[in-house]
Design a protein around this motif. Sequence first.
Motif: not given
Length: 487
Positions: A192-208
Amino acid sequence: MNTSAATPRDTDDSIRLATLPVRALLRRAPVTVAPDTPIHTAARLMRDERVSSLLVVHENRLIGLVTDRDLRNRVLAAGLDPQSAVVDVATTVVQTVDVGDHAFDALLLMARLNVHHVPVLDDGRVVGIITATDLQQQQSNSAVNLAGAIYAQESLEDLVQVSARIGELQRQLAAAGTPAHAAGRLVSAMTDALTSRLLQLGEARFGPPPVPYAWVAAGSQARNEQTAKSDQDNCLVLDDAYDPATHGAYFERLARWVCDGLNACGYVYCPGEMMAMTDAWRQPLARWRAYFRQWIEEPQPKALMLTCVFFDQRFVHGERSLLDALRAEVLQRTPGQRIFLAHMVSNALTHQPPLGWLGGIHTIRSGKHEGTIDLKHSGIVPIIDLARVYALAGGLLAVSTRERLAGAAHSGEITAERTRDLIDALDFLADLRIQHQARLLAEGRAADNYLHLHELSELERRHLKDAFTVVKELQGVLERRYLAGRF
Protein backbone atom coordinates in the motif's frame (compact mmCIF):
# COMPACT_ATOMS: atom_id res chain seq x y z
CA MET A 1 19.09 5.62 5.06
CA ASN A 2 19.00 3.18 7.94
CA THR A 3 18.76 -0.42 6.74
CA SER A 4 19.59 -2.17 9.98
CA ALA A 5 17.63 -5.27 10.88
CA ALA A 6 14.83 -5.07 13.38
CA THR A 7 15.09 -6.63 16.81
CA PRO A 8 12.56 -9.21 18.04
CA ARG A 9 11.00 -6.49 20.22
CA ASP A 10 10.54 -4.31 17.13
CA THR A 11 8.82 -7.16 15.34
CA ASP A 12 6.52 -7.77 18.32
CA ASP A 13 5.53 -4.09 18.19
CA SER A 14 4.72 -4.45 14.49
CA ILE A 15 2.40 -7.36 15.27
CA ARG A 16 0.61 -5.33 17.94
CA LEU A 17 0.07 -2.45 15.52
CA ALA A 18 -1.22 -4.80 12.83
CA THR A 19 -3.88 -6.23 15.14
CA LEU A 20 -4.60 -3.41 17.62
CA PRO A 21 -7.85 -1.54 16.83
CA VAL A 22 -7.82 2.24 16.89
CA ARG A 23 -10.51 2.23 19.59
CA ALA A 24 -7.94 0.76 21.99
CA LEU A 25 -5.87 3.96 21.68
CA LEU A 26 -8.69 6.32 22.65
CA ARG A 27 -8.12 7.63 26.17
CA ARG A 28 -10.74 10.38 26.48
CA ALA A 29 -13.78 11.92 24.85
CA PRO A 30 -13.01 14.33 22.01
CA VAL A 31 -12.55 18.00 22.83
CA THR A 32 -14.72 19.90 20.35
CA VAL A 33 -15.73 23.45 19.49
CA ALA A 34 -18.35 24.98 17.25
CA PRO A 35 -17.18 26.58 13.97
CA ASP A 36 -17.98 30.12 15.13
CA THR A 37 -16.04 29.83 18.41
CA PRO A 38 -13.54 32.72 18.73
CA ILE A 39 -9.92 31.67 18.29
CA HIS A 40 -8.88 32.99 21.72
CA THR A 41 -11.64 30.92 23.36
CA ALA A 42 -10.47 27.83 21.51
CA ALA A 43 -6.88 28.48 22.61
CA ARG A 44 -7.91 28.74 26.25
CA LEU A 45 -9.87 25.50 25.94
CA MET A 46 -6.79 23.74 24.56
CA ARG A 47 -4.76 25.07 27.49
CA ASP A 48 -7.33 24.05 30.10
CA GLU A 49 -7.90 20.59 28.61
CA ARG A 50 -4.15 20.03 28.03
CA VAL A 51 -4.63 19.00 24.39
CA SER A 52 -2.68 19.91 21.26
CA SER A 53 -5.70 19.94 18.95
CA LEU A 54 -9.44 20.60 18.80
CA LEU A 55 -12.11 19.11 16.58
CA VAL A 56 -14.44 21.62 14.94
CA VAL A 57 -17.90 20.03 14.95
CA HIS A 58 -21.34 21.19 13.82
CA GLU A 59 -24.44 19.08 14.49
CA ASN A 60 -22.28 16.00 15.24
CA ARG A 61 -20.52 16.40 11.87
CA LEU A 62 -16.78 16.94 11.66
CA ILE A 63 -16.02 20.29 10.03
CA GLY A 64 -12.30 20.55 10.60
CA LEU A 65 -9.29 20.25 12.87
CA VAL A 66 -7.23 22.99 14.52
CA THR A 67 -3.87 22.30 16.18
CA ASP A 68 -1.43 24.29 18.26
CA ARG A 69 0.68 24.58 15.12
CA ASP A 70 -2.26 26.26 13.37
CA LEU A 71 -2.53 28.78 16.19
CA ARG A 72 1.15 29.59 15.81
CA ASN A 73 1.37 29.72 12.03
CA ARG A 74 -2.11 30.90 10.99
CA VAL A 75 -2.92 33.23 13.87
CA LEU A 76 0.13 34.62 15.65
CA ALA A 77 2.55 34.62 12.71
CA ALA A 78 -0.14 35.96 10.35
CA GLY A 79 -1.36 38.65 12.79
CA LEU A 80 -4.94 37.37 12.64
CA ASP A 81 -7.52 38.85 14.99
CA PRO A 82 -8.02 36.32 17.85
CA GLN A 83 -11.72 37.24 17.81
CA SER A 84 -12.03 35.58 14.40
CA ALA A 85 -13.91 32.29 14.14
CA VAL A 86 -11.80 29.20 14.78
CA VAL A 87 -13.06 27.62 11.54
CA ASP A 88 -11.10 30.30 9.66
CA VAL A 89 -7.80 28.73 10.74
CA ALA A 90 -8.89 25.09 10.87
CA THR A 91 -7.90 22.44 8.37
CA THR A 92 -11.22 21.58 6.78
CA VAL A 93 -10.14 18.76 4.47
CA VAL A 94 -9.38 16.14 7.09
CA GLN A 95 -8.47 12.48 6.67
CA THR A 96 -10.02 10.25 9.33
CA VAL A 97 -9.89 6.67 10.57
CA ASP A 98 -12.65 4.44 11.88
CA VAL A 99 -12.68 3.00 15.40
CA GLY A 100 -12.44 -0.47 13.87
CA ASP A 101 -9.38 0.32 11.75
CA HIS A 102 -6.01 -0.89 12.94
CA ALA A 103 -3.41 1.29 14.61
CA PHE A 104 -0.98 0.43 11.84
CA ASP A 105 -3.36 1.94 9.26
CA ALA A 106 -3.52 5.18 11.26
CA LEU A 107 0.26 5.35 11.50
CA LEU A 108 0.67 4.79 7.77
CA LEU A 109 -1.89 7.56 7.12
CA MET A 110 0.13 9.94 9.29
CA ALA A 111 3.33 8.99 7.50
CA ARG A 112 1.77 9.47 4.06
CA LEU A 113 0.23 12.86 4.84
CA ASN A 114 2.94 14.05 7.25
CA VAL A 115 0.35 14.90 9.91
CA HIS A 116 0.36 14.32 13.66
CA HIS A 117 -3.37 14.26 14.50
CA VAL A 118 -6.10 12.05 13.02
CA PRO A 119 -9.78 12.22 14.07
CA VAL A 120 -11.55 8.93 14.82
CA LEU A 121 -15.10 8.26 13.64
CA ASP A 122 -17.69 5.68 14.60
CA ASP A 123 -20.42 5.42 11.97
CA GLY A 124 -19.68 9.00 10.92
CA ARG A 125 -19.77 10.38 14.47
CA VAL A 126 -16.62 11.89 16.00
CA VAL A 127 -15.51 9.82 19.00
CA GLY A 128 -11.93 10.97 19.53
CA ILE A 129 -8.56 11.78 18.07
CA ILE A 130 -5.26 9.95 18.03
CA THR A 131 -1.87 11.60 17.80
CA ALA A 132 1.61 10.61 16.77
CA THR A 133 2.48 10.47 20.46
CA ASP A 134 -0.23 7.86 21.06
CA LEU A 135 1.22 5.69 18.33
CA GLN A 136 4.85 6.19 19.29
CA GLN A 137 4.12 4.19 22.41
CA GLN A 138 3.09 1.25 20.23
CA GLN A 139 5.10 1.62 17.08
CA SER A 140 7.70 -0.65 15.61
CA ASN A 141 11.15 0.41 14.53
CA SER A 142 11.01 -2.05 11.64
CA ALA A 143 7.77 -2.05 9.66
CA VAL A 144 6.88 1.52 10.58
CA ASN A 145 10.33 2.84 9.78
CA LEU A 146 10.21 0.97 6.48
CA ALA A 147 6.89 2.61 5.65
CA GLY A 148 8.34 5.98 6.62
CA ALA A 149 11.36 5.33 4.40
CA ILE A 150 9.06 4.50 1.48
CA TYR A 151 7.19 7.79 1.80
CA ALA A 152 10.50 9.68 2.06
CA GLN A 153 11.80 8.53 -1.35
CA GLU A 154 11.80 10.95 -4.26
CA SER A 155 12.41 8.63 -7.22
CA LEU A 156 11.48 5.21 -8.55
CA GLU A 157 15.11 4.11 -8.28
CA ASP A 158 15.13 4.89 -4.57
CA LEU A 159 11.81 3.09 -4.07
CA VAL A 160 13.23 -0.02 -5.75
CA GLN A 161 16.11 -0.02 -3.28
CA VAL A 162 13.85 0.42 -0.26
CA SER A 163 11.39 -2.23 -1.46
CA ALA A 164 14.18 -4.82 -1.30
CA ARG A 165 13.79 -4.64 2.48
CA ILE A 166 10.27 -6.08 2.37
CA GLY A 167 11.62 -9.60 1.91
CA GLU A 168 13.81 -9.08 4.96
CA LEU A 169 10.76 -7.94 6.91
CA GLN A 170 8.95 -11.17 6.03
CA ARG A 171 11.99 -13.21 7.13
CA GLN A 172 12.04 -11.37 10.46
CA LEU A 173 8.35 -11.93 10.99
CA ALA A 174 8.67 -15.63 10.22
CA ALA A 175 11.68 -15.95 12.53
CA ALA A 176 9.67 -14.35 15.33
CA GLY A 177 6.84 -16.85 14.83
CA THR A 178 4.44 -14.15 13.69
CA PRO A 179 1.01 -15.55 12.72
CA ALA A 180 0.61 -15.54 8.95
CA HIS A 181 -2.43 -13.26 9.04
CA ALA A 182 -0.50 -10.59 10.96
CA ALA A 183 2.54 -10.97 8.70
CA GLY A 184 0.30 -10.72 5.64
CA ARG A 185 -1.19 -7.50 6.94
CA LEU A 186 2.25 -5.95 7.45
CA VAL A 187 3.57 -7.04 4.05
CA SER A 188 0.37 -5.78 2.37
CA ALA A 189 0.75 -2.47 4.18
CA MET A 190 4.18 -2.06 2.58
CA THR A 191 2.61 -2.63 -0.84
CA ASP A 192 0.00 0.00 0.00
CA ALA A 193 2.77 2.42 0.97
CA LEU A 194 4.70 1.77 -2.26
CA THR A 195 1.52 2.23 -4.29
CA SER A 196 0.58 5.48 -2.54
CA ARG A 197 4.09 6.88 -2.93
CA LEU A 198 4.17 5.99 -6.62
CA LEU A 199 0.85 7.79 -7.05
CA GLN A 200 2.20 10.83 -5.21
CA LEU A 201 5.29 10.86 -7.43
CA GLY A 202 3.09 10.30 -10.49
CA GLU A 203 0.90 13.28 -9.64
CA ALA A 204 4.02 15.38 -9.15
CA ARG A 205 5.25 14.26 -12.58
CA PHE A 206 2.00 14.45 -14.58
CA GLY A 207 0.14 17.12 -12.62
CA PRO A 208 -2.90 16.91 -10.34
CA PRO A 209 -5.66 14.52 -11.40
CA PRO A 210 -8.27 16.21 -13.61
CA VAL A 211 -11.10 14.34 -11.82
CA PRO A 212 -11.18 12.40 -8.52
CA TYR A 213 -10.14 8.77 -8.57
CA ALA A 214 -9.79 5.80 -6.24
CA TRP A 215 -6.81 3.48 -6.64
CA VAL A 216 -8.11 0.09 -5.56
CA ALA A 217 -6.19 -3.01 -4.56
CA ALA A 218 -7.63 -6.37 -5.56
CA GLY A 219 -6.77 -9.96 -4.77
CA SER A 220 -4.32 -10.77 -1.98
CA GLN A 221 -3.34 -7.14 -1.41
CA ALA A 222 -7.00 -6.23 -0.93
CA ARG A 223 -7.40 -9.10 1.54
CA ASN A 224 -4.23 -8.01 3.43
CA GLU A 225 -2.80 -11.47 2.73
CA GLN A 226 0.26 -10.79 0.63
CA THR A 227 3.56 -12.61 0.95
CA ALA A 228 6.92 -12.06 -0.67
CA LYS A 229 5.66 -14.03 -3.70
CA SER A 230 2.86 -11.83 -5.04
CA ASP A 231 1.90 -10.34 -8.36
CA GLN A 232 -0.12 -7.16 -8.58
CA ASP A 233 -3.90 -6.89 -8.94
CA ASN A 234 -5.37 -3.39 -8.99
CA CYS A 235 -7.80 -1.09 -10.76
CA LEU A 236 -8.90 2.54 -11.00
CA VAL A 237 -12.41 3.78 -10.21
CA LEU A 238 -12.79 7.25 -11.72
CA ASP A 239 -15.34 9.92 -10.95
CA ASP A 240 -18.25 9.97 -13.40
CA ALA A 241 -17.08 13.41 -14.56
CA TYR A 242 -14.31 11.51 -16.38
CA ASP A 243 -14.20 12.18 -20.13
CA PRO A 244 -12.00 9.77 -22.11
CA ALA A 245 -11.07 12.33 -24.75
CA THR A 246 -10.05 14.95 -22.20
CA HIS A 247 -8.78 12.89 -19.28
CA GLY A 248 -7.90 9.50 -20.74
CA ALA A 249 -4.25 10.18 -21.52
CA TYR A 250 -3.55 11.46 -18.00
CA PHE A 251 -4.91 8.38 -16.22
CA GLU A 252 -3.30 6.01 -18.72
CA ARG A 253 0.10 7.58 -17.96
CA LEU A 254 -0.52 7.57 -14.22
CA ALA A 255 -1.67 3.95 -14.14
CA ARG A 256 1.24 2.72 -16.27
CA TRP A 257 3.69 4.66 -14.09
CA VAL A 258 2.36 2.93 -10.95
CA CYS A 259 2.09 -0.57 -12.43
CA ASP A 260 5.54 -0.33 -14.01
CA GLY A 261 6.89 0.96 -10.70
CA LEU A 262 5.35 -1.89 -8.72
CA ASN A 263 6.81 -4.36 -11.20
CA ALA A 264 10.25 -2.79 -10.74
CA CYS A 265 9.79 -3.16 -6.96
CA GLY A 266 9.17 -6.89 -7.31
CA TYR A 267 5.37 -7.03 -7.67
CA VAL A 268 5.26 -8.60 -11.12
CA TYR A 269 2.56 -7.82 -13.65
CA CYS A 270 -0.65 -9.81 -13.26
CA PRO A 271 -0.59 -12.65 -15.84
CA GLY A 272 -4.29 -12.00 -16.49
CA GLU A 273 -3.66 -8.24 -16.89
CA MET A 274 -6.02 -7.40 -14.00
CA MET A 275 -4.31 -4.05 -13.50
CA ALA A 276 -5.17 -0.38 -13.75
CA MET A 277 -2.84 -0.04 -16.75
CA THR A 278 -5.29 -2.21 -18.70
CA ASP A 279 -7.94 0.00 -20.31
CA ALA A 280 -10.87 -2.17 -19.22
CA TRP A 281 -9.94 -1.84 -15.54
CA ARG A 282 -9.52 1.94 -15.55
CA GLN A 283 -13.11 3.15 -15.79
CA PRO A 284 -15.60 5.63 -14.26
CA LEU A 285 -17.87 4.55 -11.44
CA ALA A 286 -20.89 4.12 -13.73
CA ARG A 287 -18.97 1.67 -15.90
CA TRP A 288 -17.81 -0.34 -12.87
CA ARG A 289 -21.43 -0.51 -11.72
CA ALA A 290 -22.37 -1.89 -15.13
CA TYR A 291 -19.55 -4.45 -14.95
CA PHE A 292 -20.71 -5.82 -11.61
CA ARG A 293 -24.38 -5.70 -12.60
CA GLN A 294 -23.63 -7.87 -15.62
CA TRP A 295 -21.36 -10.26 -13.69
CA ILE A 296 -24.01 -10.75 -11.01
CA GLU A 297 -27.25 -10.72 -13.01
CA GLU A 298 -26.02 -12.28 -16.28
CA PRO A 299 -23.11 -14.45 -15.10
CA GLN A 300 -20.86 -16.15 -17.61
CA PRO A 301 -18.54 -18.82 -16.17
CA LYS A 302 -15.41 -17.77 -18.06
CA ALA A 303 -15.93 -14.07 -17.34
CA LEU A 304 -16.41 -14.74 -13.62
CA MET A 305 -13.33 -16.95 -13.51
CA LEU A 306 -11.26 -14.09 -14.90
CA THR A 307 -12.85 -11.30 -12.87
CA CYS A 308 -13.53 -12.89 -9.47
CA VAL A 309 -10.42 -11.08 -8.21
CA PHE A 310 -12.44 -7.85 -8.37
CA PHE A 311 -14.86 -9.16 -5.75
CA ASP A 312 -11.94 -8.66 -3.33
CA GLN A 313 -11.38 -4.89 -3.34
CA ARG A 314 -9.89 -2.42 -0.87
CA PHE A 315 -9.27 1.32 -1.13
CA VAL A 316 -5.60 2.41 -1.22
CA HIS A 317 -5.36 6.02 -2.40
CA GLY A 318 -7.46 8.89 -3.71
CA GLU A 319 -11.20 9.37 -3.12
CA ARG A 320 -12.46 6.59 -0.83
CA SER A 321 -16.15 7.35 -1.42
CA LEU A 322 -15.91 6.12 -5.02
CA LEU A 323 -15.12 2.57 -3.91
CA ASP A 324 -17.46 2.71 -0.92
CA ALA A 325 -20.37 3.48 -3.23
CA LEU A 326 -19.43 0.65 -5.58
CA ARG A 327 -18.98 -1.99 -2.88
CA ALA A 328 -22.23 -1.04 -1.15
CA GLU A 329 -24.15 -1.58 -4.38
CA VAL A 330 -22.40 -4.87 -5.16
CA LEU A 331 -23.13 -6.33 -1.73
CA GLN A 332 -26.76 -5.32 -2.01
CA ARG A 333 -27.05 -7.30 -5.24
CA THR A 334 -25.22 -10.56 -4.48
CA PRO A 335 -27.35 -12.18 -1.71
CA GLY A 336 -30.06 -14.36 -3.18
CA GLN A 337 -28.52 -14.42 -6.68
CA ARG A 338 -28.37 -18.22 -6.80
CA ILE A 339 -27.29 -18.54 -10.44
CA PHE A 340 -24.41 -16.12 -9.85
CA LEU A 341 -23.45 -17.85 -6.60
CA ALA A 342 -23.64 -21.24 -8.31
CA HIS A 343 -21.15 -20.07 -10.91
CA MET A 344 -18.88 -18.70 -8.18
CA VAL A 345 -19.02 -22.06 -6.39
CA SER A 346 -18.31 -23.88 -9.65
CA ASN A 347 -15.23 -21.71 -10.19
CA ALA A 348 -14.16 -22.23 -6.58
CA LEU A 349 -14.23 -26.01 -7.06
CA THR A 350 -11.56 -25.80 -9.75
CA HIS A 351 -9.05 -25.64 -6.89
CA GLN A 352 -9.16 -28.88 -4.92
CA PRO A 353 -7.03 -30.14 -2.00
CA PRO A 354 -4.67 -32.92 -3.23
CA LEU A 355 -6.39 -35.80 -1.42
CA GLY A 356 -6.92 -39.26 -2.94
CA TRP A 357 -9.87 -41.61 -2.42
CA LEU A 358 -8.20 -43.13 0.64
CA GLY A 359 -7.28 -39.76 2.10
CA GLY A 360 -3.61 -39.79 1.13
CA ILE A 361 -1.87 -36.59 0.04
CA HIS A 362 -0.97 -36.58 -3.65
CA THR A 363 2.08 -34.60 -4.79
CA ILE A 364 2.60 -33.07 -8.23
CA ARG A 365 3.56 -35.93 -10.53
CA SER A 366 5.63 -34.24 -13.22
CA GLY A 367 7.28 -31.06 -14.35
CA LYS A 368 9.43 -28.51 -12.58
CA HIS A 369 7.65 -28.98 -9.23
CA GLU A 370 7.39 -32.78 -9.27
CA GLY A 371 7.10 -34.28 -5.81
CA THR A 372 5.74 -31.14 -4.13
CA ILE A 373 2.36 -29.78 -3.09
CA ASP A 374 1.20 -26.31 -4.11
CA LEU A 375 0.34 -24.71 -0.77
CA LYS A 376 -1.32 -21.76 -2.47
CA HIS A 377 -3.59 -23.27 -5.11
CA SER A 378 -4.23 -26.61 -3.40
CA GLY A 379 -4.77 -25.33 0.12
CA ILE A 380 -5.05 -21.59 0.70
CA VAL A 381 -6.92 -20.53 -2.45
CA PRO A 382 -9.77 -23.04 -1.87
CA ILE A 383 -10.36 -21.48 1.56
CA ILE A 384 -10.21 -17.97 0.07
CA ASP A 385 -12.78 -19.06 -2.52
CA LEU A 386 -15.08 -20.53 0.14
CA ALA A 387 -14.89 -17.35 2.23
CA ARG A 388 -15.62 -15.19 -0.82
CA VAL A 389 -18.79 -17.17 -1.58
CA TYR A 390 -19.90 -16.90 2.06
CA ALA A 391 -19.31 -13.13 1.98
CA LEU A 392 -21.18 -12.57 -1.28
CA ALA A 393 -24.06 -14.80 -0.21
CA GLY A 394 -24.33 -12.93 3.09
CA GLY A 395 -23.65 -9.42 1.75
CA LEU A 396 -20.67 -9.07 4.09
CA LEU A 397 -18.40 -6.01 3.88
CA ALA A 398 -15.34 -7.90 5.10
CA VAL A 399 -12.54 -8.45 2.58
CA SER A 400 -9.91 -10.46 4.47
CA THR A 401 -10.50 -14.21 4.51
CA ARG A 402 -10.44 -14.54 8.30
CA GLU A 403 -12.92 -11.68 8.74
CA ARG A 404 -15.17 -13.12 6.05
CA LEU A 405 -15.21 -16.49 7.76
CA ALA A 406 -15.99 -14.93 11.13
CA GLY A 407 -18.78 -12.85 9.57
CA ALA A 408 -20.19 -15.89 7.77
CA ALA A 409 -20.65 -17.67 11.09
CA HIS A 410 -22.75 -14.76 12.36
CA SER A 411 -24.78 -14.55 9.14
CA GLY A 412 -25.63 -18.25 9.21
CA GLU A 413 -23.76 -19.18 6.02
CA ILE A 414 -21.64 -21.67 8.01
CA THR A 415 -21.73 -22.98 11.57
CA ALA A 416 -19.45 -21.55 14.23
CA GLU A 417 -17.75 -24.93 14.64
CA ARG A 418 -16.95 -25.27 10.95
CA THR A 419 -15.79 -21.66 10.90
CA ARG A 420 -13.24 -22.46 13.59
CA ASP A 421 -12.13 -25.52 11.61
CA LEU A 422 -11.63 -23.46 8.44
CA ILE A 423 -9.76 -20.68 10.26
CA ASP A 424 -7.50 -23.28 11.91
CA ALA A 425 -6.86 -24.86 8.50
CA LEU A 426 -6.13 -21.48 6.94
CA ASP A 427 -3.75 -20.51 9.74
CA PHE A 428 -1.87 -23.81 9.51
CA LEU A 429 -1.50 -23.70 5.72
CA ALA A 430 -0.58 -20.01 5.66
CA ASP A 431 2.01 -20.49 8.42
CA LEU A 432 3.55 -23.40 6.48
CA ARG A 433 3.70 -21.19 3.42
CA ILE A 434 5.33 -18.21 5.11
CA GLN A 435 7.90 -20.41 6.88
CA HIS A 436 8.68 -22.20 3.61
CA GLN A 437 9.16 -18.90 1.79
CA ALA A 438 11.32 -17.54 4.61
CA ARG A 439 13.62 -20.57 4.31
CA LEU A 440 14.00 -20.00 0.58
CA LEU A 441 14.69 -16.28 1.03
CA ALA A 442 17.27 -17.01 3.73
CA GLU A 443 19.04 -19.29 1.24
CA GLY A 444 19.06 -16.53 -1.37
CA ARG A 445 16.44 -18.27 -3.51
CA ALA A 446 13.19 -16.89 -4.90
CA ALA A 447 10.11 -17.48 -2.76
CA ASP A 448 7.53 -19.94 -4.10
CA ASN A 449 4.56 -21.99 -2.91
CA TYR A 450 5.83 -25.52 -3.58
CA LEU A 451 6.55 -27.61 -0.49
CA HIS A 452 8.22 -31.02 -0.33
CA LEU A 453 6.51 -33.26 2.21
CA HIS A 454 9.89 -34.35 3.58
CA GLU A 455 10.25 -30.81 4.95
CA LEU A 456 7.47 -31.64 7.42
CA SER A 457 7.42 -33.68 10.59
CA GLU A 458 5.04 -36.59 10.91
CA LEU A 459 2.79 -34.47 13.14
CA GLU A 460 2.77 -31.65 10.58
CA ARG A 461 1.82 -34.10 7.85
CA ARG A 462 -1.16 -35.29 9.89
CA HIS A 463 -2.21 -31.69 10.48
CA LEU A 464 -1.83 -31.00 6.76
CA LYS A 465 -4.09 -33.94 5.92
CA ASP A 466 -6.66 -32.75 8.47
CA ALA A 467 -6.60 -29.22 6.99
CA PHE A 468 -7.13 -30.54 3.47
CA THR A 469 -9.98 -32.77 4.71
CA VAL A 470 -11.81 -29.81 6.29
CA VAL A 471 -11.56 -27.83 3.06
CA LYS A 472 -12.74 -30.72 0.91
CA GLU A 473 -15.73 -31.40 3.16
CA LEU A 474 -16.90 -27.78 3.08
CA GLN A 475 -16.42 -27.62 -0.68
CA GLY A 476 -18.79 -30.56 -0.80
CA VAL A 477 -21.35 -28.71 1.31
CA LEU A 478 -21.36 -25.75 -1.09
CA GLU A 479 -21.48 -28.05 -4.10
CA ARG A 480 -24.59 -29.75 -2.75
CA ARG A 481 -26.17 -26.43 -1.75
CA TYR A 482 -25.69 -24.59 -5.05
CA LEU A 483 -24.86 -27.09 -7.78
CA ALA A 484 -26.94 -30.21 -7.12
CA GLY A 485 -28.97 -30.89 -10.27
CA ARG A 486 -27.96 -27.57 -11.84
CA PHE A 487 -25.12 -28.40 -14.21
